[in-house]
Design a protein around this motif. Structure first.
Motif, PDB file in Angstrom:
ATOM      1  N   LYS A  69      12.703  15.457   5.803  1.00  0.00           N
ATOM      2  CA  LYS A  69      12.287  14.415   6.745  1.00  0.00           C
ATOM      3  C   LYS A  69      11.768  13.168   6.031  1.00  0.00           C
ATOM      4  O   LYS A  69      11.799  12.067   6.572  1.00  0.00           O
ATOM      5  CB  LYS A  69      11.175  14.950   7.657  1.00  0.00           C
ATOM      6  N   ALA A  70      11.262  13.349   4.809  1.00  0.00           N
ATOM      7  CA  ALA A  70      10.648  12.226   4.091  1.00  0.00           C
ATOM      8  C   ALA A  70      11.660  11.436   3.254  1.00  0.00           C
ATOM      9  O   ALA A  70      11.337  10.365   2.729  1.00  0.00           O
ATOM     10  CB  ALA A  70       9.521  12.741   3.207  1.00  0.00           C
ATOM     11  N   ILE A  71      12.890  11.954   3.155  1.00  0.00           N
ATOM     12  CA  ILE A  71      13.858  11.300   2.257  1.00  0.00           C
ATOM     13  C   ILE A  71      14.139   9.856   2.667  1.00  0.00           C
ATOM     14  O   ILE A  71      14.116   8.943   1.836  1.00  0.00           O
ATOM     15  CB  ILE A  71      15.181  12.107   2.184  1.00  0.00           C
ATOM     16  N   SER A  72      14.366   9.628   3.971  1.00  0.00           N
ATOM     17  CA  SER A  72      14.774   8.269   4.373  1.00  0.00           C
ATOM     18  C   SER A  72      13.663   7.252   4.099  1.00  0.00           C
ATOM     19  O   SER A  72      13.940   6.110   3.722  1.00  0.00           O
ATOM     20  CB  SER A  72      15.219   8.243   5.838  1.00  0.00           C
ATOM     21  N   GLU A  73      12.426   7.671   4.264  1.00  0.00           N
ATOM     22  CA  GLU A  73      11.314   6.767   3.973  1.00  0.00           C
ATOM     23  C   GLU A  73      11.277   6.425   2.480  1.00  0.00           C
ATOM     24  O   GLU A  73      11.088   5.265   2.101  1.00  0.00           O
ATOM     25  CB  GLU A  73       9.998   7.444   4.382  1.00  0.00           C
ATOM     26  N   VAL A  74      11.484   7.439   1.647  1.00  0.00           N
ATOM     27  CA  VAL A  74      11.509   7.221   0.191  1.00  0.00           C
ATOM     28  C   VAL A  74      12.628   6.236  -0.167  1.00  0.00           C
ATOM     29  O   VAL A  74      12.434   5.294  -0.938  1.00  0.00           O
ATOM     30  CB  VAL A  74      11.694   8.560  -0.562  1.00  0.00           C
ATOM     31  N   VAL A  75      13.788   6.461   0.434  1.00  0.00           N
ATOM     32  CA  VAL A  75      14.946   5.589   0.153  1.00  0.00           C
ATOM     33  C   VAL A  75      14.616   4.148   0.510  1.00  0.00           C
ATOM     34  O   VAL A  75      14.879   3.222  -0.255  1.00  0.00           O
ATOM     35  CB  VAL A  75      16.185   6.071   0.940  1.00  0.00           C
ATOM     36  N   GLU A  76      14.021   3.975   1.664  1.00  0.00           N
ATOM     37  CA  GLU A  76      13.667   2.631   2.138  1.00  0.00           C
ATOM     38  C   GLU A  76      12.725   1.930   1.167  1.00  0.00           C
ATOM     39  O   GLU A  76      12.885   0.747   0.852  1.00  0.00           O
ATOM     40  CB  GLU A  76      12.980   2.781   3.493  1.00  0.00           C
ATOM     41  N   GLN A  77      11.736   2.661   0.680  1.00  0.00           N
ATOM     42  CA  GLN A  77      10.695   2.051  -0.152  1.00  0.00           C
ATOM     43  C   GLN A  77      11.084   1.887  -1.616  1.00  0.00           C
ATOM     44  O   GLN A  77      10.505   1.067  -2.329  1.00  0.00           O
ATOM     45  CB  GLN A  77       9.417   2.907  -0.073  1.00  0.00           C
ATOM     46  N   MET A  78      12.052   2.683  -2.061  1.00  0.00           N
ATOM     47  CA  MET A  78      12.410   2.634  -3.488  1.00  0.00           C
ATOM     48  C   MET A  78      13.069   1.309  -3.855  1.00  0.00           C
ATOM     49  O   MET A  78      13.847   0.759  -3.083  1.00  0.00           O
ATOM     50  CB  MET A  78      13.387   3.775  -3.828  1.00  0.00           C
TER      51      MET A  78
END
Lengths: 251, 251
Positions: A69-78
């Motif tokens: 569930k946290a992957i998309s947030e990480v992708v956005e912020q990276m």
């Protein structure tokens, strides 16, 4: 080869430790929880990063080992990086990483619990890359960790993840259910350990279909009735019992 | 100590071989199927008996290792003997043997498949006698085979048998289900073997409740939905999936 790890949970921790053991430098570690990142970084001689935007763009591979569930947030912020960005999830297609020119998946099929040591050399790692460069780099990294590496598409990876959920999480739940049953009767879970270990070993040795024994397979209705009677006190366990007995009997 | 074995199935065979290995004489072997009795008797240096009424009354212990349903018929046909008559069933009370003045149960908690070798020294054996003489004799015999012997009543033995059914037969069925799923996708069951073995070992090491991982525990609804979608083709597997996921989630 410089590896950056994003995450500090079970998989991130096991991966970091395994990589270090193989002499691979862990370049940076980022986690939403900075003190966890710090602790993990210290244990593997790496650097903890407080803000994800500050991740160095110089790593060869970024492993996103966070909950699905946290992957998309990480992708956005990276930040945009040119290294290969891969996640470790069983059920997430690599298209979620399309922001990065080189991306992929690095899925070690195993159950990870902090503090329980594992031999990575015996773990299947399933990789997928969006291009030859990603695939090659992920393959190279995997081969440093394990003797069992396969390239596989997102769709088949999800099927493996489902099967692992069944033969790991569901199986463990059955262990839990049987533990509850014996302990309610004042008996010890110790009594079940040899049969648990033998069942796993036998299925791996001769295949589950040949290994099956017991009352449901023999369609012994008297025993099934007696077992259901013992389980009367718990609707949930009774239902699980009935469902699985029926399924074995219908084969 | 003279031991007579009635039966020639999985448990009878494993028992006969284990007893012989410990230097215990197998006095006679009877089976409904004479040629099976003969084969087993030859392999352990014993005598096969063609007619149950002809069983010698001189054995110290008679072990009835037949399917639960067949026990009462064996009891009916057996001559009255003064040795201890014990069955090996998990779910049958010893009262079924009341025809014999010394009776009891000798229940090795394990999954037995012909041709799969087992180390009896690590198998829990649960015994019960109708009097001190029976209990002592069964305890003595068990201690020759295993380091793990407990005296237990018929009721608790049935609870152990139920729990073993869940953590052995039901677990094996889940292995079977996951094998079907991977093989339908052209993938190999080999991929699941390390996680199967690790799951069993971890549960025994740290307890199933601490060992649990996976989407159902994390209540990750997206993954659960995706898994259910993959399983759409099989109502039976879908139902098992749903039931077990719900049960894990409800903890």
């Amino acid at each position: 080869m410089k590896i950056t790890i994003i995450g500090s949970g079970n998989i991130a921790t096991h991966l970091a430790i395994a990589l270090k053991k193989r002499g691979i430098t862990i370049f940076e570690i980022y986690s939403r929880n900075y003190s966890n990142a710090l602790a993990l970084a210290q244990s593997v001689g790496s650097y903890a990063i407080r803000y994800i935007e500050k991740l160095s763009p110089d790593a060869d591979i970024y492993l996103i080992a966070v909950s699905d569930k946290a992957i998309s947030e990480v992708v956005e912020q990276m930040p945009l990086v040119s290294g290969v960005v891969a996640h470790t999830a069983g059920c997430v297609p690599i298209s979620i990483l399309e922001k990065f020119s080189s991306n992929g998946a690095f899925y070690p099929l195993q159950t990870f619990t902090k503090g329980i040591e594992l031999d990575f050399a015996k773990i299947w790692i399933f990789i997928e890359g969006n291009n030859k460069n990603s695939t090659d780099k992920l393959k190279f990294l995997s081969s440093k960790l394990s003797n069992y590496v396969e390239t596989i598409c997102s769709e088949k990876r999800a099927i493996l993840h489902l099967s692992a959920t069944i033969s790991c999480n569901f199986v463990n739940h059955l262990y839990f259910v049987s533990q509850q049953i014996v302990e309610k009767a004042g008996l010890s879970f110790e009594y079940l350990k040899p049969v648990i270990e033998e069942t796993a070993q036998k299925a791996c040795k001769i295949s589950p279909s040949l290994a099956q024994t017991g009352p449901a397979k023999r369609k012994d209705k008297d025993i099934l009735k007696l077992h259901m009677k013992i389980l009367e006190y718990d609707d949930n366990f009774s239902e699980i019992y009935k469902k699985l007995s029926d399924s074995i009997g219908s084969r």
